[in-house]
Design a protein around this motif. Sequence first.
Motif, mmCIF file in Angstrom:
data_model
loop_
_atom_site.group_PDB
_atom_site.id
_atom_site.type_symbol
_atom_site.label_atom_id
_atom_site.label_comp_id
_atom_site.label_asym_id
_atom_site.label_seq_id
_atom_site.Cartn_x
_atom_site.Cartn_y
_atom_site.Cartn_z
ATOM 1 N N HIS A 156 -8.938 -0.313 2.560
ATOM 2 C CA HIS A 156 -8.552 -1.705 2.276
ATOM 3 C C HIS A 156 -9.188 -2.641 3.297
ATOM 4 N N PRO A 157 -10.467 -2.926 3.110
ATOM 5 C CA PRO A 157 -11.236 -3.673 4.122
ATOM 6 C C PRO A 157 -10.711 -5.087 4.348
ATOM 7 N N GLU A 158 -9.884 -5.570 3.440
ATOM 8 C CA GLU A 158 -9.423 -6.945 3.568
ATOM 9 C C GLU A 158 -8.214 -7.087 4.492
ATOM 10 N N LEU A 159 -7.695 -5.974 4.973
ATOM 11 C CA LEU A 159 -6.476 -6.030 5.787
ATOM 12 C C LEU A 159 -6.681 -6.805 7.084
ATOM 13 N N SER A 160 -5.679 -7.598 7.435
ATOM 14 C CA SER A 160 -5.696 -8.295 8.726
ATOM 15 C C SER A 160 -5.120 -7.372 9.796
ATOM 16 N N GLN A 161 -5.308 -7.735 11.024
ATOM 17 C CA GLN A 161 -4.770 -6.916 12.111
ATOM 18 C C GLN A 161 -3.248 -6.818 12.018
ATOM 19 N N ASN A 162 -2.627 -7.928 11.683
ATOM 20 C CA ASN A 162 -1.163 -7.915 11.570
ATOM 21 C C ASN A 162 -0.688 -6.982 10.459
ATOM 22 N N GLU A 163 -1.421 -6.973 9.365
ATOM 23 C CA GLU A 163 -1.035 -6.100 8.262
ATOM 24 C C GLU A 163 -1.205 -4.625 8.644
ATOM 25 N N ILE A 164 -2.288 -4.345 9.348
ATOM 26 C CA ILE A 164 -2.486 -2.965 9.808
ATOM 27 C C ILE A 164 -1.379 -2.576 10.779
ATOM 28 N N ALA A 165 -1.049 -3.512 11.660
ATOM 29 C CA ALA A 165 0.009 -3.238 12.633
ATOM 30 C C ALA A 165 1.274 -2.799 11.912
ATOM 31 N N GLU A 166 1.606 -3.513 10.854
ATOM 32 C CA GLU A 166 2.819 -3.180 10.109
ATOM 33 C C GLU A 166 2.704 -1.783 9.486
ATOM 34 N N LEU A 167 1.537 -1.486 8.960
ATOM 35 C CA LEU A 167 1.341 -0.191 8.297
ATOM 36 C C LEU A 167 1.453 0.981 9.264
ATOM 37 N N VAL A 168 1.032 0.769 10.484
ATOM 38 C CA VAL A 168 1.086 1.882 11.438
ATOM 39 C C VAL A 168 2.268 1.737 12.401
ATOM 40 N N PHE A 169 3.181 0.815 12.072
ATOM 41 C CA PHE A 169 4.413 0.641 12.842
ATOM 42 C C PHE A 169 4.156 0.251 14.287
ATOM 43 N N LYS A 170 3.239 -0.684 14.452
ATOM 44 C CA LYS A 170 2.955 -1.126 15.816
ATOM 45 C C LYS A 170 3.031 -2.641 15.922
ATOM 46 N N ILE A 190 0.858 -1.175 0.000
ATOM 47 C CA ILE A 190 0.000 0.000 0.000
ATOM 48 C C ILE A 190 0.893 1.224 0.000
ATOM 49 N N PRO A 191 0.767 2.062 -1.012
ATOM 50 C CA PRO A 191 1.674 3.196 -1.097
ATOM 51 C C PRO A 191 1.448 4.190 0.033
ATOM 52 N N ALA A 192 2.531 4.755 0.520
ATOM 53 C CA ALA A 192 2.422 5.787 1.546
ATOM 54 C C ALA A 192 1.886 7.053 0.902
ATOM 55 N N LYS A 193 1.054 7.767 1.626
ATOM 56 C CA LYS A 193 0.429 8.931 1.017
ATOM 57 C C LYS A 193 1.149 10.215 1.348
ATOM 58 N N THR A 194 1.923 10.192 2.390
ATOM 59 C CA THR A 194 2.520 11.445 2.835
ATOM 60 C C THR A 194 3.929 11.223 3.344
ATOM 61 N N VAL A 195 4.666 12.288 3.331
ATOM 62 C CA VAL A 195 6.036 12.233 3.795
ATOM 63 C C VAL A 195 6.101 11.942 5.294
ATOM 64 N N PHE A 196 5.007 12.202 5.991
ATOM 65 C CA PHE A 196 5.018 11.897 7.424
ATOM 66 C C PHE A 196 5.133 10.395 7.684
ATOM 67 N N TYR A 197 4.590 9.646 6.758
ATOM 68 C CA TYR A 197 4.756 8.195 6.846
ATOM 69 C C TYR A 197 6.243 7.849 6.788
ATOM 70 N N THR A 198 6.938 8.465 5.862
ATOM 71 C CA THR A 198 8.376 8.198 5.712
ATOM 72 C C THR A 198 9.160 8.671 6.936
ATOM 73 N N ILE A 199 8.774 9.807 7.447
ATOM 74 C CA ILE A 199 9.470 10.320 8.633
ATOM 75 C C ILE A 199 9.299 9.340 9.796
ATOM 76 N N GLU A 200 8.073 8.922 9.989
ATOM 77 C CA GLU A 200 7.775 7.968 11.069
ATOM 78 C C GLU A 200 8.576 6.681 10.871
ATOM 79 N N ARG A 201 8.600 6.237 9.641
ATOM 80 C CA ARG A 201 9.305 4.987 9.353
ATOM 81 C C ARG A 201 10.798 5.123 9.608
#
Lengths: 144, 144
Positions: free
Chosen positions: B48-62, A3-14
Motif C-alpha cells: 500500500h504505497p499510499e500509506l502515510s507514516q501515521n497510518e503505518i504507525a497505527e498498523l504496526v501499533f507504534k 487493511i485486513p490483518a493477515k495473521t493471527v499474530f496481528y490479533t495477538i499483538e493488538r
Amino acid sequence: MKIPAKTVFYTIERTIKTYRKFSKQHFLEVVDDITVDQKLILQYLNDHPELSQNEIAELVFKDNASLTRMIDLMVGKGFLKRSINPDDRRRFKIELTPKGKEVLEKLAPVIVSNRKKAFAGISQEELMQLDATLNKIISNLNNY
Amino acid sequence: MKIPAKTVFYTIERTIKTYRKFSKQHFLEVVDDITVDQKLILQYLNDHPELSQNEIAELVFKDNASLTRMIDLMVGKGFLKRSINPDDRRRFKIELTPKGKEVLEKLAPVIVSNRKKAFAGISQEELMQLDATLNKIISNLNNY
DNA sequence: CAAATATAATTGATATATCAATTAAATATA
DNA sequence: TATATTTAATTGATATATCAATTATATTTG
C-alpha cells in the motif's frame, strides 16, 4: 484506511497492546507515575521476595539490563529498597517499601476489575482453550 | 524458579515474545540488519504505497514519533526512499528501494515457514477460535 | 479571503529494549 | 589452594516507546 490483518499474530499483538493501554489508564486513576511493568515487578517481588533481578527479568520477558535500570528507577521513586544479600553478595535483596506495598494495595481492585472487563462474556472454557492454543504455538516455536 | 502464571495475558505476552524472537532469528539467517517491525513496515509500504507514516504507525501499533525515527533509519540503511508528495506537502511519499524489495523477497519464504512452524498441528478452526476470542477481548476493552 | 482549526511529521526529554563488554563474587577443577 | 569457569548485575551504545511541544501545510469557517 482499512487493511485486513493477515495473521493471527496481528490479533495477538493488538490484544496485548489494547490491554496494556487499558490497564495503564486505569492504573493512573489510582496511582501516579506507575507503569504496567513496574506493577508486575512489584507484584512478583511482593509474592516472592527471594527473586533475583535476572529471575524477575525472565518473568516479565525483559533483558537483565532493562531490569537493572527499571529497578534503579523504582528505587528512586521510593517503591523499592535494594540492599546487599550477605548470603550471595552478587545478588541483591530487593524489598518493597511501605509506599511500594501501598501501590499494590491501591491497584489490586483495579486489576480485578480490568480482568473482569476484559473477559466479560467469555466462558472459562473459552479462556482455557485460548490458553491451550497459545501454549501449543509457544511449544511449536520452542521445538525448533 | 517455577512461578505459575496467573492470567491468560501472561500467555499472550509470552506467545508474542516467543514468536518475535523466533522470527528475528530466522530473518537474520537470510538478511543482515533487519528487525521484525522493519519487515512489517516494508511489507505494508510495498502493498500500500499510499500509506502515510501515521497510518503505518497505527498498523504496526507504534507511535508517530517512533515511526519517524524508524523510517529515518530505514532510509539510512537504503531500504526506503522518502520524497515530497506534491499533492499534500505535509505527508511524504515513501517508496521501497530495490534493496528494500530484495529484502522482502528474501524474507517471503521465511515468513511462510515461520507461520507453518508456529501453527503446526493446529487446525484452521482452532486458529479461528483463537482469533475470535482475542477479538472479543479487544472489543470488551474498547467498549469502556 | 483571513483567521481559526485540523492534520502530518518532527523534535526533545526520558524510559525501555537489546546486545556486547565488563566487574565482582561464587563455584568448580586441576 | 590457585586458577579457571560460571553467575549476577552493571555499563555503554544504539534503537525504540511515549508524551508533550513545535513546525509546516491543509482545510474549515466566519
